[in-house]
Design a protein around this motif. Sequence first.
Motif, PDB file in Angstrom:
ATOM      1  N   HIS A 135      39.467  41.485  37.312  1.00 23.04           N
ATOM      2  CA  HIS A 135      39.719  40.676  38.507  1.00 23.04           C
ATOM      3  C   HIS A 135      40.365  41.458  39.650  1.00 23.04           C
ATOM      4  O   HIS A 135      39.905  41.425  40.778  1.00 23.04           O
ATOM      5  N   HIS A 159      39.476  39.413  43.695  1.00 25.35           N
ATOM      6  CA  HIS A 159      40.872  39.088  44.013  1.00 25.35           C
ATOM      7  C   HIS A 159      41.144  39.125  45.513  1.00 25.35           C
ATOM      8  O   HIS A 159      41.758  38.204  46.038  1.00 25.35           O
ATOM      9  N   ASP A 171      38.775  34.466  38.996  1.00 28.42           N
ATOM     10  CA  ASP A 171      39.146  33.372  39.891  1.00 28.42           C
ATOM     11  C   ASP A 171      37.967  32.414  40.033  1.00 28.42           C
ATOM     12  O   ASP A 171      37.125  32.548  40.920  1.00 28.42           O
ATOM     13  N   ASP A 195      35.864  35.166  42.903  1.00 30.75           N
ATOM     14  CA  ASP A 195      36.711  34.263  43.679  1.00 30.75           C
ATOM     15  C   ASP A 195      35.921  33.120  44.299  1.00 30.75           C
ATOM     16  O   ASP A 195      35.914  32.935  45.509  1.00 30.75           O
ATOM     17  N   ASN A 228      43.855  35.661  38.172  1.00 30.70           N
ATOM     18  CA  ASN A 228      45.201  35.097  38.270  1.00 30.70           C
ATOM     19  C   ASN A 228      45.170  33.575  38.416  1.00 30.70           C
ATOM     20  O   ASN A 228      46.108  32.896  38.011  1.00 30.70           O
ATOM     21  N   HIS A 229      44.087  33.040  38.980  1.00 28.27           N
ATOM     22  CA  HIS A 229      44.000  31.577  39.075  1.00 28.27           C
ATOM     23  C   HIS A 229      43.695  30.920  37.731  1.00 28.27           C
ATOM     24  O   HIS A 229      43.618  29.697  37.647  1.00 28.27           O
TER      25      HIS A 229
END
Length: 438
Positions: A287, A335, A162, A133, A197-198
Amino acid sequence: MLARLCVFVLVASPVALALPDQVHLALTASPDSMAVQFSTQASSSEETVRFGDDCDNLVNTLESSAMTHAPFTDSGDERYTQYHHVGVMTGLETGSRYFYQVGSDSGGWSEVYDFTAAPARDAFPHRFGVWGDMGASNAQIIDFVKQEVDADNFDMILHVGDLAYDFQNDNGHNGDVFMNNIQPMAARVPYMTDVGNHEQAQQFAHYTERFRLLPGQNSSVSTDNGEAPNNWYYSHDFGNVHFISISTEVLFVPKRHEHIRKQHEFVENDLKNVDREKTPWIVVHGHRPMYCSCDADCDSSAHRVRTGGYELERPWLSLEDLFFKYGVDLYLAGHEHNYERMFDVYDGKTTQTTVNPPATVHIVTGDAGGPEQHEVFARDQPDRTAFRTDAYGYSRMTVHNDTHLYWEQVETDTDANVFNKVIDSVWIVQESHGPFKQ
Ligand SMILES: *[C@@H]1O[C@H](CO)[C@@H](O)[C@H](O)[C@H]1NC(C)=O
Ligand SMILES: *[C@@H]1O[C@H](CO)[C@@H](O)[C@H](O)[C@H]1NC(C)=O
Ligand SMILES: [Fe+2]
């Protein structure tokens, strides 16, 4: 550690349109190879890689015809196209230092970078930098981890999803900023990744194209940019560690549910075939976590990762059961923008040990820093959790031998001038790797 002996001279004009940038390395399925990827803003199929063990004499050339040259168009308003080039340097001697340069005479050359080929199995310790992230902006750890790379402290980097926040922002230029931010590290140390997810935008086009160099599968995926090699889940060895990357995102994006079963089969088949004499340690990374304790992500979302999409499809073993059955030592995730180191966990239960743990040890390390900043722990600390903090930082994983692995968390949040501020450390000891027993 070897001193860097070469004086590097930049020969290219920085305005040249084909000047290569976003240079990064990744391990391949074979320890005597290293993959490199870079991009150019102008179309060129002349790009090559030259490499060798003497920085003043890069005797090997990877011919352009032996490389992949792929256009990639961000599908935002600007329809911004760049060109990605992937080459694999082969025939490397274990643990040897190499020098390389990418580019072409017409477009210009990158600076000369150095890297170390994957070590012999027993050339301990094996040292990994792990974080998740991290954005193009507010990348709180980046100066610290660059120092680690300059000090030759990492053999491999693992970024558990991410990246950039988000690649596609600013019509894809934000992705370039991120890749150039990590270039001083990623051009010198293999930078292995998971899809987060990004990375979902444009059907995962940015991740898929920007990380074409990952080991991947003998299959393809389709994104808004078209077909590309499947790099959403993959495995490789490093020393005595077998790493498996999974895409937790195929469990959450309905259009990608066709991968639930494919990924599950890949993971099971891969785990079944690990030679535990050669690679006693198995580290799976993805993730999203299977367990956490900060917020509602730790309910249905964590449950879905544990099942591996099992509740959506036909009933195989859950992913958590697979990890138990085949004795996965560690599951690393991000995440959640915090750090949470757990003990052994299986089916929600723990014996609170890291010495011969009877189940997979879970660690969340997702606090490298990005525009979303910190994530606080809104829930009580559960028994399964040994240490947690929402301070920015990154992790170090050092494999000392077949039985001893040392894990550390370095905080970069407070007293940011203090390099090496370790706030959590633990020995994870496993004297009998293999399937866990009920
Ligand atoms: C990839 O799969 C295809 C079709 O299943 C097969 O023909 C080919 O030999 C495979 N290639 C490799 C490198 O495994
Ligand atoms: C493995 O490393 C640990 C920590 O350095 C050490 O205590 C242990 O003796 C080593 N085991 C072997 C078999 O070398
Ligand atoms: Fe995320």
